[in-house]
Design a protein around this motif. Sequence first.
Motif, PDB file in Angstrom:
ATOM      1  N   TRP A  99       0.839  -1.195   0.000  1.00  0.00           N
ATOM      2  CA  TRP A  99       0.000   0.000   0.000  1.00  0.00           C
ATOM      3  C   TRP A  99       0.876   1.248   0.000  1.00  0.00           C
ATOM      4  CZ3 TRP A  99      -0.570   3.627   4.064  1.00  0.00           C
ATOM      5  CH2 TRP A  99      -1.569   4.574   3.850  1.00  0.00           C
ATOM      6  N   ASN A 100       0.428   2.267  -0.706  1.00  0.00           N
ATOM      7  CA  ASN A 100       1.166   3.518  -0.826  1.00  0.00           C
ATOM      8  C   ASN A 100       0.406   4.613  -0.099  1.00  0.00           C
ATOM      9  OD1 ASN A 100       2.760   5.622  -1.606  1.00  0.00           O
ATOM     10  ND2 ASN A 100       2.454   5.349  -3.787  1.00  0.00           N
ATOM     11  N   GLY A 101       1.001   5.195   0.952  1.00  0.00           N
ATOM     12  CA  GLY A 101       0.341   6.250   1.696  1.00  0.00           C
ATOM     13  C   GLY A 101       1.151   6.695   2.902  1.00  0.00           C
ATOM     14  N   ASP A 102       0.467   7.338   3.835  1.00  0.00           N
ATOM     15  CA  ASP A 102       1.141   7.953   4.972  1.00  0.00           C
ATOM     16  C   ASP A 102       1.280   7.039   6.190  1.00  0.00           C
ATOM     17  OD1 ASP A 102       1.530  10.425   3.680  1.00  0.00           O
ATOM     18  OD2 ASP A 102      -0.491  11.069   4.199  1.00  0.00           O
ATOM     19  N   LEU A 103       0.189   6.418   6.629  1.00  0.00           N
ATOM     20  CA  LEU A 103       0.221   5.617   7.858  1.00  0.00           C
ATOM     21  C   LEU A 103      -0.429   4.265   7.622  1.00  0.00           C
ATOM     22  CD1 LEU A 103       0.584   5.172  10.956  1.00  0.00           C
ATOM     23  CD2 LEU A 103      -1.595   6.380  11.256  1.00  0.00           C
ATOM     24  N   LEU A 104       0.332   3.217   7.838  1.00  0.00           N
ATOM     25  CA  LEU A 104      -0.194   1.856   7.814  1.00  0.00           C
ATOM     26  C   LEU A 104      -0.419   1.452   9.264  1.00  0.00           C
ATOM     27  CD1 LEU A 104      -0.926  -0.858   6.586  1.00  0.00           C
ATOM     28  CD2 LEU A 104       1.523  -1.417   6.548  1.00  0.00           C
ATOM     29  N   ALA A 105      -1.673   1.285   9.644  1.00  0.00           N
ATOM     30  CA  ALA A 105      -2.049   0.953  11.016  1.00  0.00           C
ATOM     31  C   ALA A 105      -2.468  -0.513  11.080  1.00  0.00           C
ATOM     32  CB  ALA A 105      -3.200   1.843  11.474  1.00  0.00           C
ATOM     33  N   VAL A 106      -1.905  -1.236  12.043  1.00  0.00           N
ATOM     34  CA  VAL A 106      -2.210  -2.658  12.190  1.00  0.00           C
ATOM     35  C   VAL A 106      -2.782  -2.901  13.583  1.00  0.00           C
ATOM     36  CG1 VAL A 106      -1.295  -5.004  12.097  1.00  0.00           C
ATOM     37  CG2 VAL A 106      -0.311  -3.233  10.615  1.00  0.00           C
ATOM     38  N   GLY A 107      -4.004  -3.407  13.633  1.00  0.00           N
ATOM     39  CA  GLY A 107      -4.620  -3.778  14.897  1.00  0.00           C
ATOM     40  C   GLY A 107      -4.130  -5.155  15.325  1.00  0.00           C
ATOM     41  N   VAL A 108      -3.733  -5.265  16.584  1.00  0.00           N
ATOM     42  CA  VAL A 108      -3.187  -6.526  17.095  1.00  0.00           C
ATOM     43  C   VAL A 108      -3.803  -6.879  18.441  1.00  0.00           C
ATOM     44  CG1 VAL A 108      -0.966  -6.227  15.914  1.00  0.00           C
ATOM     45  CG2 VAL A 108      -1.231  -5.387  18.245  1.00  0.00           C
ATOM     46  N   THR A 109      -3.789  -8.164  18.737  1.00  0.00           N
ATOM     47  CA  THR A 109      -4.141  -8.644  20.073  1.00  0.00           C
ATOM     48  C   THR A 109      -2.858  -9.088  20.763  1.00  0.00           C
ATOM     49  OG1 THR A 109      -4.455 -10.924  19.345  1.00  0.00           O
ATOM     50  CG2 THR A 109      -6.399  -9.481  19.268  1.00  0.00           C
ATOM     51  N   GLU A 110      -2.953  -9.437  22.030  1.00  0.00           N
ATOM     52  CA  GLU A 110      -1.780  -9.918  22.769  1.00  0.00           C
ATOM     53  C   GLU A 110      -1.184 -11.152  22.100  1.00  0.00           C
ATOM     54  OE1 GLU A 110      -2.617 -10.369  26.971  1.00  0.00           O
ATOM     55  OE2 GLU A 110      -3.475  -8.353  27.082  1.00  0.00           O
ATOM     56  N   LYS A 111      -2.045 -12.005  21.575  1.00  0.00           N
ATOM     57  CA  LYS A 111      -1.590 -13.236  20.912  1.00  0.00           C
ATOM     58  C   LYS A 111      -0.777 -12.937  19.646  1.00  0.00           C
ATOM     59  CE  LYS A 111      -4.010 -16.465  18.269  1.00  0.00           C
ATOM     60  NZ  LYS A 111      -5.237 -17.167  17.953  1.00  0.00           N
ATOM     61  N   ASP A 112      -1.142 -11.865  18.950  1.00  0.00           N
ATOM     62  CA  ASP A 112      -0.473 -11.526  17.692  1.00  0.00           C
ATOM     63  C   ASP A 112       0.968 -11.073  17.880  1.00  0.00           C
ATOM     64  OD1 ASP A 112      -2.801 -11.999  16.147  1.00  0.00           O
ATOM     65  OD2 ASP A 112      -3.534 -10.000  16.678  1.00  0.00           O
ATOM     66  N   VAL A 113       1.278 -10.477  19.012  1.00  0.00           N
ATOM     67  CA  VAL A 113       2.624  -9.921  19.201  1.00  0.00           C
ATOM     68  C   VAL A 113       3.566 -10.877  19.931  1.00  0.00           C
ATOM     69  CG1 VAL A 113       1.889  -7.526  19.017  1.00  0.00           C
ATOM     70  CG2 VAL A 113       1.945  -8.615  21.261  1.00  0.00           C
ATOM     71  N   VAL A 114       3.135 -12.119  20.105  1.00  0.00           N
ATOM     72  CA  VAL A 114       4.004 -13.133  20.708  1.00  0.00           C
ATOM     73  C   VAL A 114       5.191 -13.368  19.777  1.00  0.00           C
ATOM     74  CG1 VAL A 114       4.148 -15.588  21.321  1.00  0.00           C
ATOM     75  CG2 VAL A 114       2.159 -14.238  22.009  1.00  0.00           C
ATOM     76  N   LYS A 115       6.366 -13.525  20.380  1.00  0.00           N
ATOM     77  CA  LYS A 115       7.585 -13.751  19.595  1.00  0.00           C
ATOM     78  C   LYS A 115       8.203 -15.089  19.972  1.00  0.00           C
ATOM     79  CE  LYS A 115       8.449  -8.861  19.577  1.00  0.00           C
ATOM     80  NZ  LYS A 115       9.005  -7.892  20.477  1.00  0.00           N
ATOM     81  N   ASP A 116       8.977 -15.631  19.039  1.00  0.00           N
ATOM     82  CA  ASP A 116       9.680 -16.879  19.293  1.00  0.00           C
ATOM     83  C   ASP A 116      10.998 -16.603  20.024  1.00  0.00           C
ATOM     84  OD1 ASP A 116      11.539 -16.017  17.352  1.00  0.00           O
ATOM     85  OD2 ASP A 116      10.722 -17.315  15.792  1.00  0.00           O
ATOM     86  N   ASP A 117      11.798 -17.617  20.207  1.00  0.00           N
ATOM     87  CA  ASP A 117      13.062 -17.480  20.929  1.00  0.00           C
ATOM     88  C   ASP A 117      14.059 -16.557  20.239  1.00  0.00           C
ATOM     89  OD1 ASP A 117      12.110 -19.185  22.871  1.00  0.00           O
ATOM     90  OD2 ASP A 117      13.028 -20.973  21.964  1.00  0.00           O
ATOM     91  N   ASN A 118      13.869 -16.315  18.943  1.00  0.00           N
ATOM     92  CA  ASN A 118      14.771 -15.440  18.188  1.00  0.00           C
ATOM     93  C   ASN A 118      14.236 -14.017  18.080  1.00  0.00           C
ATOM     94  OD1 ASN A 118      16.668 -17.496  17.652  1.00  0.00           O
ATOM     95  ND2 ASN A 118      15.343 -18.265  16.018  1.00  0.00           N
ATOM     96  N   ASN A 119      13.236 -13.680  18.883  1.00  0.00           N
ATOM     97  CA  ASN A 119      12.604 -12.355  18.887  1.00  0.00           C
ATOM     98  C   ASN A 119      11.883 -12.048  17.574  1.00  0.00           C
ATOM     99  OD1 ASN A 119      11.907 -10.030  20.403  1.00  0.00           O
ATOM    100  ND2 ASN A 119      13.439  -8.822  19.312  1.00  0.00           N
ATOM    101  N   ASN A 120      11.379 -13.090  16.914  1.00  0.00           N
ATOM    102  CA  ASN A 120      10.596 -12.927  15.688  1.00  0.00           C
ATOM    103  C   ASN A 120       9.121 -13.128  16.005  1.00  0.00           C
ATOM    104  OD1 ASN A 120      12.880 -12.611  13.940  1.00  0.00           O
ATOM    105  ND2 ASN A 120      13.192 -14.815  14.066  1.00  0.00           N
ATOM    106  N   PHE A 121       8.273 -12.307  15.408  1.00  0.00           N
ATOM    107  CA  PHE A 121       6.833 -12.470  15.606  1.00  0.00           C
ATOM    108  C   PHE A 121       6.391 -13.822  15.060  1.00  0.00           C
ATOM    109  CE2 PHE A 121       7.137  -7.776  15.381  1.00  0.00           C
ATOM    110  CZ  PHE A 121       6.516  -7.467  16.577  1.00  0.00           C
ATOM    111  N   THR A 122       5.398 -14.414  15.710  1.00  0.00           N
ATOM    112  CA  THR A 122       4.835 -15.670  15.207  1.00  0.00           C
ATOM    113  C   THR A 122       3.639 -15.409  14.290  1.00  0.00           C
ATOM    114  OG1 THR A 122       3.466 -15.920  17.190  1.00  0.00           O
ATOM    115  CG2 THR A 122       5.636 -17.004  17.197  1.00  0.00           C
ATOM    116  N   ASN A 123       3.047 -14.225  14.354  1.00  0.00           N
ATOM    117  CA  ASN A 123       1.921 -13.863  13.501  1.00  0.00           C
ATOM    118  C   ASN A 123       2.426 -13.644  12.070  1.00  0.00           C
ATOM    119  OD1 ASN A 123       0.417 -11.434  12.139  1.00  0.00           O
ATOM    120  ND2 ASN A 123      -1.067 -12.414  13.506  1.00  0.00           N
ATOM    121  N   PRO A 124       1.794 -14.261  11.069  1.00  0.00           N
ATOM    122  CA  PRO A 124       2.274 -14.161   9.681  1.00  0.00           C
ATOM    123  C   PRO A 124       2.363 -12.727   9.135  1.00  0.00           C
ATOM    124  CG  PRO A 124       0.644 -15.911   9.872  1.00  0.00           C
ATOM    125  CD  PRO A 124       0.651 -15.188  11.181  1.00  0.00           C
ATOM    126  N   LEU A 125       1.352 -11.890   9.387  1.00  0.00           N
ATOM    127  CA  LEU A 125       1.404 -10.514   8.886  1.00  0.00           C
ATOM    128  C   LEU A 125       2.540  -9.741   9.553  1.00  0.00           C
ATOM    129  CD1 LEU A 125       0.386  -8.112   7.236  1.00  0.00           C
ATOM    130  CD2 LEU A 125      -1.270  -7.671   9.072  1.00  0.00           C
TER     131      LEU A 125
END
Length: 163
Positions: A18-44
């Motif tokens: 997308w081309n524009g000014d602000l890309l806003a992403v709504g997340v839940t607590e589950k979405d921001v969980v990270k693995d042992d390498n500090n990588n998000f587990t949520n695909p997006l």
Amino acid sequence: MIQKKITFAAKDTDVLEWNGDLLAVGVTEKDVVKDDNNNFTNPLLQKLDALLGGLLAEASSEEDFCGKSGQAIVLRVSGLSFKRVGLFALGQSASRAAAFVGLGEAIAAAAQASRAVSVAFALAFSADLSDEWKPAIASSIAIGIVNGIFNGRARRDRKRMRK
């Protein structure tokens, strides 16, 4: 006084392009969980963070962003088709219209603070939503954005009048 026009459009598109000014992403607590390498587990969030060279995961760790309701992170980015990216938290789960209205209000506040003219929003958990709920959720977010724009404008006008 100049009246600004607000337009909304629902599109099935890759938000990372997308081309524009602000890309806003709504997340839940589950979405921001990270693995042992500090990588998000949520695909997006994985794709978005890869596009940003790990900046999103790093900033969320530094800011102790864990997806609790009301939390937000907005980052200025360069070299991409959008100027800013923001994570806006909904808490443990997003199951009420009021949560989505609040999400829209938070997005509007961030857009106004950054003087964004165009905003796109996506939900990191949209794959978990049934198609029948998506229009109601989008409508609630849009209501929140409009509320946030006009409430923010009213606060600024009151502040100017006091001076």
